[in-house]
Design an enzyme around this catalytic site. Sequence first.
Site, PDB file in Angstrom:
ATOM      1  N   CYS A   1       0.810  -1.216   0.000  1.00  0.00           N
ATOM      2  CA  CYS A   1       0.000   0.000   0.000  1.00  0.00           C
ATOM      3  C   CYS A   1       0.845   1.268   0.000  1.00  0.00           C
ATOM      4  CB  CYS A   1      -0.964  -0.008   1.183  1.00  0.00           C
ATOM      5  SG  CYS A   1      -2.324  -1.177   0.971  1.00  0.00           S
TER       6      CYS A   1
ATOM      7  N   ASP B 282     -14.195   2.757   2.349  1.00  0.00           N
ATOM      8  CA  ASP B 282     -13.394   1.602   1.958  1.00  0.00           C
ATOM      9  C   ASP B 282     -13.937   0.856   0.747  1.00  0.00           C
ATOM     10  OD1 ASP B 282     -11.351   1.461   4.202  1.00  0.00           O
ATOM     11  OD2 ASP B 282     -13.220   1.551   5.324  1.00  0.00           O
TER      12      ASP B 282
ATOM     13  N   GLY C  59     -11.314 -13.208 -13.359  1.00  0.00           N
ATOM     14  CA  GLY C  59     -10.384 -12.101 -13.245  1.00  0.00           C
ATOM     15  C   GLY C  59      -9.880 -11.635 -14.587  1.00  0.00           C
TER      16      GLY C  59
ATOM     17  N   SER D  70      -5.926 -10.583 -16.671  1.00  0.00           N
ATOM     18  CA  SER D  70      -4.471 -10.545 -16.591  1.00  0.00           C
ATOM     19  C   SER D  70      -3.890  -9.784 -17.766  1.00  0.00           C
ATOM     20  CB  SER D  70      -3.901 -11.970 -16.578  1.00  0.00           C
ATOM     21  OG  SER D  70      -4.253 -12.652 -17.780  1.00  0.00           O
TER      22      SER D  70
ATOM     23  N   LYS E 192       0.384   3.560  -3.008  1.00  0.00           N
ATOM     24  CA  LYS E 192      -0.783   4.420  -3.193  1.00  0.00           C
ATOM     25  C   LYS E 192      -0.376   5.867  -3.460  1.00  0.00           C
ATOM     26  CE  LYS E 192      -4.529   3.757  -0.673  1.00  0.00           C
ATOM     27  NZ  LYS E 192      -5.473   3.480   0.432  1.00  0.00           N
TER      28      LYS E 192
END
Length: 345
Positions: A14, A48, A136, A138, A17
Amino acid sequence: MSTKLTTLSHGGGCGCKIAPAVLSEMLSKLPTAAMFPKLLVGTETADDAAVYWLNDEQALVATTDFFMPIVDDAFDFGRIAATNAISDIYAMGGTPIMALAIVGMPVNVLPIEDIQQILAGGAAVCAAAGIPIAGGHSIDAPEPIYGLVAMGLVHPKQLKKNSDAQAGDVLILGKPLGIGILGTAMKKGLLDAAGYQQLIDTTTQLNKVGSDLAKLAGVHALTDVTGFGLLGHVLEVCRGAQLTAQICADDLPLLSAAVGFAQQGIGPGAIERNLASFGPDAEFAASVADWQQRIMADAQTSGGLLVACSADAADAVMALFQAQGFAQAAVIGSLQVGAAKVSVV
């Protein structure tokens, strides 16, 4: 021998970010979602996850989170990234139901076996959360990136927004601070096996407790502490609820392995970016040491839940944290009527 993942990326976890002030400017001209009355939570209060009303019993919680490696071990990287992404569901008081994988890999550089281990780590965490990775997307990317789109459900009456904190609330933090500092120490070759184990144990602990905290009377707001550091996420609560927070620096739970590194000034560049973004909205008493200020701005990857609850609910919140394995959960401060800022004493 597996490739050292952190050598393939310019940042990690993180700490990647975008700084809060820069992100705020980037989002400032986005149209509001006011025309969608069933959207219970959008971008307005930097919460969130997004939340969409389905019926009187259910609302859909949706989020996405991904980043570059914070550790070199491929399996551990996958676990950390997945734990971090699912946390946003728990931070809204929800229960996850499924996930989609976000995968960007330098396929001509990183061995297929390592990529398989990253995906396996993510799948292991999703299995522990009781959800499938149902699909998902990729891409071939210059730096390794992994994360999830996570979806969950919450009863609309149990939804916990960061803007619903109330004056007089107690602030309780579920996990200790120092994750970004340990990650930086690892990259510098300074972290021993015990310190690495602290890093992994903390970042792979699912914040499942959020689903149960949301059911407690007196719990008004939840959020998780990630890339903007403790201070940044407390500020989001303050701005959303238009309250002042007071935090006691000596009451903060800390990863013991991180303290010495913090005192030496070791930590990710995100610390300075975060501190600069807070500006006058974060005030420190003269007694608060520089290293304590830095650890409060340290970018946490898969950090703990921050709870705002009435004083008479604090014991129940602490008991729930303790029962579910969050041994270092602690009361760290309170919220009062006043300007949207944080005062650290």
